[in-house]
Design a protein around this motif. Structure first.
Motif, PDB file in Angstrom:
ATOM      1  N   ALA A 193       0.760  -1.023  -0.032  1.00 52.73           N
ATOM      2  CA  ALA A 193      -0.320   0.166   0.278  1.00 52.73           C
ATOM      3  C   ALA A 193       0.766   1.274  -0.258  1.00 52.73           C
ATOM      4  N   ARG A 194       2.307   1.306  -0.156  1.00 53.54           N
ATOM      5  CA  ARG A 194       3.122   2.025  -0.044  1.00 53.54           C
ATOM      6  C   ARG A 194       2.482   3.273  -1.589  1.00 53.54           C
ATOM      7  N   ARG A 252      -0.188   5.138  -1.525  1.00 48.64           N
ATOM      8  CA  ARG A 252      -1.814   5.271  -0.892  1.00 48.64           C
ATOM      9  C   ARG A 252      -1.743   5.717  -0.004  1.00 48.64           C
ATOM     10  N   ARG A 253      -3.616   6.207  -0.147  1.00 45.81           N
ATOM     11  CA  ARG A 253      -4.341   7.051   1.290  1.00 45.81           C
ATOM     12  C   ARG A 253      -4.709   5.766   2.403  1.00 45.81           C
ATOM     13  N   VAL A 254      -4.495   5.708   3.646  1.00 47.47           N
ATOM     14  CA  VAL A 254      -4.604   4.938   4.000  1.00 47.47           C
ATOM     15  C   VAL A 254      -5.869   5.211   5.501  1.00 47.47           C
ATOM     16  N   ARG A 303      -1.471  10.078   3.531  1.00 43.59           N
ATOM     17  CA  ARG A 303      -0.147   8.400   2.811  1.00 43.59           C
ATOM     18  C   ARG A 303       0.665   8.159   3.328  1.00 43.59           C
ATOM     19  N   ILE A 345      -7.295   0.797   2.503  1.00 44.52           N
ATOM     20  CA  ILE A 345      -6.624   2.374   2.054  1.00 44.52           C
ATOM     21  C   ILE A 345      -8.366   2.911   1.484  1.00 44.52           C
ATOM     22  N   GLU A 346      -7.299   4.553   1.142  1.00 42.29           N
ATOM     23  CA  GLU A 346      -8.228   4.843   1.409  1.00 42.29           C
ATOM     24  C   GLU A 346      -9.112   5.180  -0.548  1.00 42.29           C
ATOM     25  N   VAL A 347      -9.723   5.316  -0.969  1.00 41.86           N
ATOM     26  CA  VAL A 347      -9.874   5.343  -2.406  1.00 41.86           C
ATOM     27  C   VAL A 347      -9.949   6.700  -2.634  1.00 41.86           C
ATOM     28  N   GLU A 348      -9.402   6.912  -3.939  1.00 39.36           N
ATOM     29  CA  GLU A 348      -8.922   8.555  -4.119  1.00 39.36           C
ATOM     30  C   GLU A 348      -9.431   8.466  -6.254  1.00 39.36           C
ATOM     31  N   SER A 394      -4.675  11.354 -11.319  1.00 42.95           N
ATOM     32  CA  SER A 394      -3.107  11.869 -10.808  1.00 42.95           C
ATOM     33  C   SER A 394      -2.578  12.031 -11.733  1.00 42.95           C
TER      34      SER A 394
END
Length: 76
Positions: free
Chosen positions: A10-11, A13-15, A28, A60-63, A67
Motif C-alpha cells: 500500500a506504499r 496510497r492514502r490509508v 499517505r 486503503i482510501e479510494v482516491e 494522477s
C-alpha cells in the motif's frame, strides 16, 4: 490490512488506520521501516510514524482524482 506485506504493498496510497486504543489516523503511507509505518499528508496533531503493532485494522482510501501523469488515452 493486517499483515506486513499488506502495508508494504500500500506504499504511496492514502490509508486509514484504526488503532487498538480506539483512535483513527489517516494519511499517505510513504514507507514501512521495520515495524513502523511512515505517513505524510497527515492532519495537524497526528503523528507521522505509527508502530504497526498499535494498528488493529488498516484500509486503503479510494482516491477519485486523476494522477498528474494520467492522460485521456490511458483512461480509455
Amino acid at each position: 490490512m493486517t499483515e506486513p506485506r499488506h502495508f508494504k504493498r500500500a506504499r504511496g496510497r492514502r490509508v486509514s488506520l484504526a488503532l487498538r486504543d480506539g483512535r483513527t489516523y489517516e494519511g499517505r503511507l510513504t514507507d514501512v521501516e521495520g515495524d513502523e509505518l511512515v505517513l505524510t499528508e497527515v492532519p495537524a496533531g497526528q503523528p507521522e510514524r505509527v508502530d504497526r503493532s498499535d494498528v488493529a485494522r488498516g484500509s486503503i482510501e479510494v482516491e477519485l482524482s486523476r494522477s498528474a501523469g494520467t492522460t485521456d488515452d490511458e483512461e480509455a
